[in-house]
Design a protein around this motif. Sequence first.
Motif, PDB file in Angstrom:
ATOM      1  N   UNK A 136      -6.472  50.133   9.644  1.00 44.63           N
ATOM      2  CA  UNK A 136      -6.644  50.607  11.009  1.00 44.63           C
ATOM      3  C   UNK A 136      -5.838  49.952  12.099  1.00 44.63           C
ATOM      4  N   UNK A 137      -4.551  49.646  11.927  1.00 42.25           N
ATOM      5  CA  UNK A 137      -3.830  48.993  13.029  1.00 42.25           C
ATOM      6  C   UNK A 137      -3.775  49.862  14.277  1.00 42.25           C
ATOM      7  N   UNK A 138      -3.685  51.181  14.109  1.00 41.29           N
ATOM      8  CA  UNK A 138      -3.626  52.055  15.284  1.00 41.29           C
ATOM      9  C   UNK A 138      -4.931  51.990  16.066  1.00 41.29           C
ATOM     10  N   UNK A 139      -6.059  52.038  15.347  1.00 43.85           N
ATOM     11  CA  UNK A 139      -7.351  51.963  16.027  1.00 43.85           C
ATOM     12  C   UNK A 139      -7.514  50.611  16.690  1.00 43.85           C
ATOM     13  N   UNK A 140      -7.095  49.564  15.993  1.00 46.35           N
ATOM     14  CA  UNK A 140      -7.227  48.224  16.558  1.00 46.35           C
ATOM     15  C   UNK A 140      -6.311  48.047  17.772  1.00 46.35           C
ATOM     16  N   UNK A 141      -5.126  48.671  17.740  1.00 43.98           N
ATOM     17  CA  UNK A 141      -4.229  48.595  18.890  1.00 43.98           C
ATOM     18  C   UNK A 141      -4.864  49.275  20.097  1.00 43.98           C
ATOM     19  N   UNK A 148      -9.930  42.943  28.014  1.00 48.05           N
ATOM     20  CA  UNK A 148      -9.487  42.274  29.230  1.00 48.05           C
ATOM     21  C   UNK A 148      -9.995  40.837  29.202  1.00 48.05           C
ATOM     22  N   UNK A 149      -9.417  39.944  30.006  1.00 48.45           N
ATOM     23  CA  UNK A 149      -9.908  38.565  30.053  1.00 48.45           C
ATOM     24  C   UNK A 149     -11.406  38.534  30.351  1.00 48.45           C
ATOM     25  N   UNK A 168      -5.404  40.315  18.561  1.00 52.14           N
ATOM     26  CA  UNK A 168      -4.671  39.189  19.147  1.00 52.14           C
ATOM     27  C   UNK A 168      -3.236  39.605  19.449  1.00 52.14           C
ATOM     28  N   UNK A 169      -2.611  40.302  18.495  1.00 58.03           N
ATOM     29  CA  UNK A 169      -1.231  40.738  18.712  1.00 58.03           C
ATOM     30  C   UNK A 169      -1.159  41.708  19.888  1.00 58.03           C
ATOM     31  N   UNK A 174       0.385  42.520  25.782  1.00 64.98           N
ATOM     32  CA  UNK A 174       0.025  42.845  27.169  1.00 64.98           C
ATOM     33  C   UNK A 174       0.071  41.615  28.074  1.00 64.98           C
ATOM     34  N   UNK A 175       0.499  40.491  27.521  1.00 63.55           N
ATOM     35  CA  UNK A 175       0.599  39.272  28.316  1.00 63.55           C
ATOM     36  C   UNK A 175      -0.728  38.608  28.598  1.00 63.55           C
ATOM     37  N   UNK A 176      -1.730  38.845  27.739  1.00 59.88           N
ATOM     38  CA  UNK A 176      -3.063  38.275  27.920  1.00 59.88           C
ATOM     39  C   UNK A 176      -3.296  37.183  26.884  1.00 59.88           C
ATOM     40  N   UNK A 177      -3.703  36.023  27.333  1.00 54.99           N
ATOM     41  CA  UNK A 177      -4.021  34.920  26.429  1.00 54.99           C
ATOM     42  C   UNK A 177      -5.338  35.240  25.715  1.00 54.99           C
ATOM     43  N   UNK A 178      -5.330  35.372  24.385  1.00 59.00           N
ATOM     44  CA  UNK A 178      -6.565  35.691  23.657  1.00 59.00           C
ATOM     45  C   UNK A 178      -7.676  34.669  23.883  1.00 59.00           C
ATOM     46  N   UNK A 179      -7.320  33.432  24.248  1.00 62.53           N
ATOM     47  CA  UNK A 179      -8.335  32.413  24.474  1.00 62.53           C
ATOM     48  C   UNK A 179      -9.138  32.653  25.752  1.00 62.53           C
ATOM     49  N   UNK A 180      -8.718  33.612  26.555  1.00 57.03           N
ATOM     50  CA  UNK A 180      -9.499  33.951  27.744  1.00 57.03           C
ATOM     51  C   UNK A 180     -10.643  34.897  27.403  1.00 57.03           C
TER      52      UNK A 180
END
Length: 239
Positions: A136-141, A148-149, A168-169, A174-180
């Motif tokens: 499911x990469x399309x669904x996950x994308x 959002x953060x 995460x990818x 989208x320029x978002x830090x996954x740790x947020x």
Amino acid sequence: MSMVASMALFDALDHEQAPRPMAELVELDEGAFLRELYTRWNLGAYIWPRLHHLWLPFFQWTGNLLIAPDRVATERATIDAARSIGVLALRECLTDLVTDRHVCARCDVLGHILNPLHSRSQPGASTPAPTQPLVGPDRDASWAHQLHPTAVVEDPQAWSGTRAMHLIRGLHERGIDPNRLTWRLRATHPIAAATLATSCALWGLGTSAVIGTSTDESAWVRIAETDVRAAINRHLGLC
């Protein structure tokens, strides 16, 4: 899995306390080989304290042999197998797949290794099928695009973390830090949980992921958060 996870995690480590590379470890004698493997996973307690308790299946076998060295002779086949796996992984350039670029991974490398091992170890069992490495990469994308953060990602069937990898990818793109975001992931199989924890560290979630292993559907998040707090307190010397 202990061997390949150790290579993936520590041979790619850019850290002042980075351990000896696996290429050197596989040439050591049995005692030194076991000590170095144990040291690699112990180092994880200092770098990723919130994940270290999940790695117990990956280093307890070396610890048990170091505590009872008289058992080394009877476990020589296991030690030789571990060393051979290390040599094979080196020959197949495993560490080239887990460089700094791994934070934007498109393939769940450790999941690819874990899944066939799990299938072979469960003949005829009624356990749920593991998540396929590239499902499911399309669904996950699409899911990642909605995140959002400060959002909460909760996956009670994370297995080796493939879905988290896609998310995460997508966030990085989208320029978002996954740790947020808050990550709550569950894998009830101990080796899958250890593998998931390894990949989370590789994917940059080593300081933010909460990984649960409880089969209690209503309380697994609370139990996982309690385990993480206990692990961090041990790291800080508070208990």
